[in-house]
Design a protein around this motif. Structure first.
Motif, short mmCIF file in Angstrom:
data_model
loop_
_atom_site.label_atom_id
_atom_site.label_comp_id
_atom_site.label_asym_id
_atom_site.label_seq_id
_atom_site.Cartn_x
_atom_site.Cartn_y
_atom_site.Cartn_z
N THR A 9 0.81 -1.22 0.00
CA THR A 9 0.00 0.00 0.00
C THR A 9 0.84 1.25 0.00
O THR A 9 0.35 2.31 -0.36
CB THR A 9 -0.92 0.04 1.22
OG1 THR A 9 -0.13 0.07 2.39
CG2 THR A 9 -1.86 -1.15 1.25
N GLY A 10 2.03 1.20 0.42
CA GLY A 10 2.87 2.40 0.52
C GLY A 10 2.56 3.21 1.76
O GLY A 10 3.19 4.22 2.00
N ALA A 11 1.57 2.80 2.58
CA ALA A 11 1.22 3.54 3.80
C ALA A 11 2.25 3.21 4.88
O ALA A 11 2.79 2.11 4.94
CB ALA A 11 -0.17 3.14 4.28
N ALA A 12 2.50 4.20 5.75
CA ALA A 12 3.48 4.01 6.82
C ALA A 12 2.92 3.02 7.84
O ALA A 12 1.78 3.10 8.24
CB ALA A 12 3.78 5.34 7.49
N ALA A 13 3.74 2.05 8.24
CA ALA A 13 3.33 1.06 9.24
C ALA A 13 3.96 1.39 10.56
O ALA A 13 5.13 1.73 10.64
CB ALA A 13 3.76 -0.34 8.78
N ARG A 14 3.18 1.30 11.61
CA ARG A 14 3.69 1.55 12.95
C ARG A 14 4.41 0.30 13.43
O ARG A 14 3.95 -0.82 13.24
CB ARG A 14 2.57 1.93 13.90
CG ARG A 14 1.97 3.29 13.52
CD ARG A 14 1.33 3.99 14.68
NE ARG A 14 2.24 4.49 15.66
CZ ARG A 14 2.90 5.66 15.57
NH1 ARG A 14 2.78 6.40 14.52
NH2 ARG A 14 3.68 6.06 16.53
N HIS A 15 5.51 0.53 14.08
CA HIS A 15 6.32 -0.56 14.64
C HIS A 15 6.19 -0.51 16.16
O HIS A 15 5.93 0.55 16.73
CB HIS A 15 7.79 -0.40 14.25
CG HIS A 15 7.99 -0.36 12.77
ND1 HIS A 15 8.00 -1.48 11.99
CD2 HIS A 15 8.22 0.70 11.94
CE1 HIS A 15 8.21 -1.12 10.74
NE2 HIS A 15 8.34 0.19 10.68
N HIS A 16 6.38 -1.62 16.80
CA HIS A 16 6.33 -1.71 18.26
C HIS A 16 7.72 -2.04 18.77
O HIS A 16 8.49 -2.72 18.12
CB HIS A 16 5.36 -2.83 18.71
CG HIS A 16 3.97 -2.59 18.27
ND1 HIS A 16 3.10 -1.81 18.98
CD2 HIS A 16 3.28 -3.02 17.18
CE1 HIS A 16 1.94 -1.76 18.34
NE2 HIS A 16 2.03 -2.50 17.24
N GLY A 17 8.01 -1.50 19.96
CA GLY A 17 9.30 -1.79 20.56
C GLY A 17 9.35 -1.34 22.00
O GLY A 17 8.37 -0.83 22.56
N ILE A 73 15.69 2.12 20.76
CA ILE A 73 14.51 1.26 20.89
C ILE A 73 14.88 -0.12 20.36
O ILE A 73 15.47 -0.25 19.28
CB ILE A 73 13.34 1.82 20.05
CG1 ILE A 73 13.00 3.25 20.49
CG2 ILE A 73 12.12 0.91 20.13
CD1 ILE A 73 12.07 3.99 19.54
N ALA A 74 14.49 -1.17 21.09
CA ALA A 74 14.64 -2.55 20.61
C ALA A 74 13.33 -2.94 19.94
O ALA A 74 12.29 -2.97 20.61
CB ALA A 74 14.95 -3.49 21.76
N PRO A 75 13.33 -3.19 18.61
CA PRO A 75 12.09 -3.56 17.92
C PRO A 75 11.52 -4.86 18.49
O PRO A 75 12.25 -5.78 18.86
CB PRO A 75 12.52 -3.76 16.47
CG PRO A 75 13.82 -3.02 16.35
CD PRO A 75 14.47 -3.08 17.69
N ALA A 76 10.18 -4.94 18.56
CA ALA A 76 9.51 -6.11 19.11
C ALA A 76 9.80 -7.36 18.27
O ALA A 76 9.86 -8.46 18.80
CB ALA A 76 8.01 -5.88 19.20
N GLY A 77 10.00 -7.19 16.96
CA GLY A 77 10.25 -8.33 16.09
C GLY A 77 11.72 -8.71 16.02
O GLY A 77 12.10 -9.60 15.25
N GLY A 113 15.98 -7.54 15.67
CA GLY A 113 16.76 -6.73 14.75
C GLY A 113 17.56 -5.68 15.48
O GLY A 113 17.62 -5.63 16.71
N ALA A 114 18.22 -4.82 14.67
CA ALA A 114 19.10 -3.78 15.22
C ALA A 114 18.28 -2.73 15.98
O ALA A 114 17.13 -2.45 15.64
CB ALA A 114 19.88 -3.13 14.10
N GLU A 115 18.89 -2.14 17.02
CA GLU A 115 18.23 -1.08 17.78
C GLU A 115 18.04 0.14 16.88
O GLU A 115 18.84 0.43 16.00
CB GLU A 115 19.08 -0.70 19.01
CG GLU A 115 19.06 -1.77 20.09
CD GLU A 115 19.76 -1.30 21.37
OE1 GLU A 115 20.71 -0.50 21.28
OE2 GLU A 115 19.35 -1.75 22.44
N ILE A 116 16.95 0.89 17.15
CA ILE A 116 16.58 2.08 16.38
C ILE A 116 16.86 3.31 17.23
O ILE A 116 16.47 3.38 18.41
CB ILE A 116 15.08 2.04 16.00
CG1 ILE A 116 14.71 0.73 15.33
CG2 ILE A 116 14.68 3.23 15.17
CD1 ILE A 116 15.19 0.57 13.93
#
Length: 189
Positions: A8-16, A30-34, A36-39
């Motif tokens: 869709t190209g819409a921005a997706a919210r991430h949880h962390g 922030i440590a992503p809930a899924g 991966g590398a810290e943000i």
């Protein structure tokens, strides 16, 4: 550029979870809930609700490439706490409070001022003669004396009576020198 849902190209919210925070410098990670590398997360990405970021709190965020090309968190939200806390809302400075109560109080104050000014300077009735006060000398004279045709000082019994006749009755002959004082030689000397 926002990273979003690919179809869709819409921005997706991430949880962390906020894992590190440097309050003096205003940034953390922030440590992503899924996994991966810290943000990277800057203080300006957090809601301006008066609450400082806390290590261990769960947040949602969008991502964007920063000036250095690295991914960073933007538009950070605290689930269930997207509005300012009650304490922050209730402690606005007095000048920032608004609403119908303030408007009502202002109108009441203006009405009170107008009422005071009106009664003091405009609408103040003339005081009525009170039955307990003695009547003024003119009223007493009017009650005691009446124009009955007398014109000369020899016909008057007092200086008050002569003054009344001179002021109120026609054709009097009691002020020979025209100075407004009647019967100067006989009664009012």
């Amino acid at each position: 550029m926002n990273t979003g849902h690919p179809s869709t190209g819409a921005a997706a919210r991430h949880h962390g979870t906020l894992t590190r925070w440097n309050d003096e410098r205003g940034f953390g990670f922030i440590a992503p809930a899924g996994g991966g590398a810290e943000i990277f997360a800057h203080i300006s990405a957090f809601p301006h609700d008066g609450r400082r970021p806390q290590v261990g709190e769960v947040i949602t965020y969008l991502t964007q490439a920063g000036p250095d090309g690295k991914v960073r968190a933007i538009s950070i939200l605290r689930p269930g706490a997207n509005r300012p806390s009650r304490a922050v809302r209730e402690h606005k400075p007095r000048g920032q409070r608004s609403g119908w109560l303030g408007a009502l109080l202002s109108l009441c104050a203006i009405a009170a001022i107008v009422a005071v000014v009106y009664t003091r300077y405009v609408g103040q009735p003339e005081p009525a003669a009170s039955p307990t006060h003695a009547a003024s000398p003119v009223v007493r004279q009017a009650q005691r004396f009446s124009c009955d045709g007398r014109q000369h000082c020899s016909q008057m019994r007092s200086c008050e009576e002569a003054r009344y006749f001179l002021r109120h009755c026609p054709n009097t002959k009691m002020d020979g020198d025209g100075d407004g004082v009647p019967c100067e030689q006989q009664l009012c000397n």
